[in-house]
Scaffold this active site. Structure first.
Site, PDB file in Angstrom:
ATOM      1  N   ASP A 181       8.942   0.559  11.331  1.00 18.60           N
ATOM      2  CA  ASP A 181       7.649   0.272  10.723  1.00 18.60           C
ATOM      3  C   ASP A 181       6.780   1.533  10.753  1.00 18.60           C
ATOM      4  O   ASP A 181       6.689   2.215  11.785  1.00 18.60           O
ATOM      5  CB  ASP A 181       6.947  -0.860  11.481  1.00 18.60           C
ATOM      6  CG  ASP A 181       5.698  -1.344  10.772  1.00 18.60           C
ATOM      7  OD1 ASP A 181       5.817  -2.244   9.927  1.00 18.60           O
ATOM      8  OD2 ASP A 181       4.609  -0.816  11.058  1.00 18.60           O
TER       9      ASP A 181
ATOM     10  N   ASN B 267      -3.305   4.074   3.214  1.00 20.28           N
ATOM     11  CA  ASN B 267      -3.729   3.507   1.923  1.00 20.28           C
ATOM     12  C   ASN B 267      -5.239   3.550   1.756  1.00 20.28           C
ATOM     13  O   ASN B 267      -5.759   3.905   0.689  1.00 20.28           O
ATOM     14  CB  ASN B 267      -3.235   2.059   1.807  1.00 20.28           C
ATOM     15  CG  ASN B 267      -1.808   1.968   1.272  1.00 20.28           C
ATOM     16  OD1 ASN B 267      -1.355   2.850   0.549  1.00 20.28           O
ATOM     17  ND2 ASN B 267      -1.115   0.903   1.623  1.00 20.28           N
TER      18      ASN B 267
ATOM     19  N   HIS C 220      -3.519   4.192  -2.759  1.00 17.60           N
ATOM     20  CA  HIS C 220      -2.190   3.570  -2.835  1.00 17.60           C
ATOM     21  C   HIS C 220      -1.149   4.473  -3.479  1.00 17.60           C
ATOM     22  O   HIS C 220       0.055   4.311  -3.222  1.00 17.60           O
ATOM     23  CB  HIS C 220      -2.285   2.256  -3.614  1.00 17.60           C
ATOM     24  CG  HIS C 220      -2.981   1.169  -2.858  1.00 17.60           C
ATOM     25  ND1 HIS C 220      -2.344   0.406  -1.906  1.00 17.60           N
ATOM     26  CD2 HIS C 220      -4.263   0.735  -2.885  1.00 17.60           C
ATOM     27  CE1 HIS C 220      -3.182  -0.470  -1.391  1.00 17.60           C
ATOM     28  NE2 HIS C 220      -4.370  -0.287  -1.962  1.00 17.60           N
TER      29      HIS C 220
ATOM     30  N   ASP D 295       2.345   4.823  -1.807  1.00 18.71           N
ATOM     31  CA  ASP D 295       3.629   4.585  -2.475  1.00 18.71           C
ATOM     32  C   ASP D 295       4.566   5.766  -2.304  1.00 18.71           C
ATOM     33  O   ASP D 295       5.779   5.604  -2.112  1.00 18.71           O
ATOM     34  CB  ASP D 295       3.399   4.328  -3.965  1.00 18.71           C
ATOM     35  CG  ASP D 295       2.760   2.975  -4.241  1.00 18.71           C
ATOM     36  OD1 ASP D 295       2.691   2.150  -3.305  1.00 18.71           O
ATOM     37  OD2 ASP D 295       2.325   2.747  -5.392  1.00 18.71           O
TER      38      ASP D 295
ATOM     39  N   GLU E 281       5.428  -2.071   4.769  1.00 21.51           N
ATOM     40  CA  GLU E 281       5.864  -0.767   5.286  1.00 21.51           C
ATOM     41  C   GLU E 281       6.987  -0.912   6.308  1.00 21.51           C
ATOM     42  O   GLU E 281       7.242  -0.011   7.104  1.00 21.51           O
ATOM     43  CB  GLU E 281       4.669  -0.041   5.930  1.00 21.51           C
ATOM     44  CG  GLU E 281       4.104  -0.701   7.163  1.00 21.51           C
ATOM     45  CD  GLU E 281       3.013  -1.727   6.860  1.00 21.51           C
ATOM     46  OE1 GLU E 281       2.184  -1.972   7.738  1.00 21.51           O
ATOM     47  OE2 GLU E 281       3.022  -2.299   5.744  1.00 21.51           O
TER      48      GLU E 281
END
Length: 327
Positions: A204, A212, A217, A221, A247
């Site tokens: 994770d 973010n 974002h 990404d 994530e």
């Protein structure tokens, strides 16, 4: 009326009748030829092949014009024997094609059989066959097998692409959650069946929400995409990897003990930590928390393995993140 006149009249009648019969026969022949030409044009226009095969003599009796288009071979190369036909079939499918012909004799028909052929130009094509037996001969044995083979290559390619799209994560192009767990379940069953070890890893990204919120974002990404690429290149060839949500990513190591999987997880930790992302004029670095577990005798199913890996990962979070916890 004289005898000669009567005879001449009867002869004229017979000739007239024979002429009419001849004209009728010629008209029938022309209609038959017209139907044959129409049938030939229809067979030539469709992407299919009509064939007939004599099981006893092992000879091809008929191949429609579609053979040249589908098989990519000239008319002069038409196979007249089963061996010639099988030579055009993909080597891995030849036993199936031959065995299914015998099955047609037993069942009388097969609605669909799909197999691959190799065209004359080397292209690989998929065919779908519907075939059935003709009437038995005088000995009660069916001899003639007739089939209609259709080129379904485009359909198979579309099905394959749809299946691929259904199994990958659209952003990272790694396995999605459903596909990963389906594959992992099969590996777990194999490990149970053969008594081989298995290791499971959850990974994770630390503080991903902050990335973010701070950088947007688009940067988030990019982080997910490059992390997935990094994992794929770092893991071993037979390992499974996928994005299972947000994530969070997972990896499964077949035939791998916990102590053997740990160096792989450590290599992942270093590779991910070395990634750099351009964000707002600065270089962004990321860390991950990992939970690593090995298959235990009391793990009833994949859910039990996942739950222990999840607990290990959250323990890594509580201990300060950017670390690996194994249980």
């Amino acid at each position: 009326m004289s005898r000669e006149e009567v005879g001449s009249g009867q002869l004229a009648v017979r000739l007239g009748e024979e002429g009419a019969a001849l004209r009728q026969a010629q008209a029938g022949l022309r209609r038959l030829q017209a139907r044959e030409q129409l049938f030939g044009r229809l067979l030539a226009s469709v992407n299919a092949l009509l064939w007939a095969y004599d099981w006893q003599t092992r000879q091809m009796l008929y191949l429609s014009p579609g053979y040249e288009r589908i098989f990519g071979r000239p008319a002069g190369a038409l196979p007249d024997a089963l061996a010639d036909w099988l030579a055009c079939v993909h080597p891995d499918d030849r036993d199936y094609v031959l065995g299914s012909l015998g099955e047609v004799l037993d069942k009388g028909a097969i609605e669909r059989r799909e197999y691959r052929i190799v065209r004359g130009d080397g292209q690989l094509r998929w065919l779908s066959d519907k075939c059935y037996c003709g009437d038995p001969d005088e000995d009660g044995r069916a001899r003639i097998i007739v089939g209609l083979a259709e080129d379904i290559t485009e359909r198979r390619q579309l099905e394959s692409e749809l299946q691929r799209l259904a199994s990958i994560d659209g952003l990272t192009h790694s396995s999605n959650r459903r596909h990963f767990f389906e594959c992992a379940q099969r590996e777990l069953q194999l490990a149970r069946q053969y008594g081989t070890p298995l290791a499971f890893l959850l990974l994770d990204i630390d503080n991903f929400k902050r990335i973010n919120d701070t950088h947007g974002h688009q940067v988030g990404d990019q982080v997910l995409q490059r992390l997935a690429d990094c994992c794929v290149t770092t893991l071993r060839g037979g390992d499974l990897f996928g994005r299972i949500g947000g994530e969070e990513f997972a990896a499964l190591f077949p035939r791998c003990r916990l102590e053997q999987a740990l160096p792989i997880a450590e290599r992942l930790q270093r590779s991910i930590g070395a990634l750099g992302f351009a964000a707002g004029g600065e270089t962004l670095r990321i860390t991950v928390s990992q939970g690593l577990v090995g298959l235990e005798p009391d793990d009833a199913d994949l859910g039990a393995l996942y739950a222990r890996a999840d607990a290990a990962m959250y323990q890594a979070k509580r201990q300060g993140r950017n670390r690996i916890v194994r249980l």
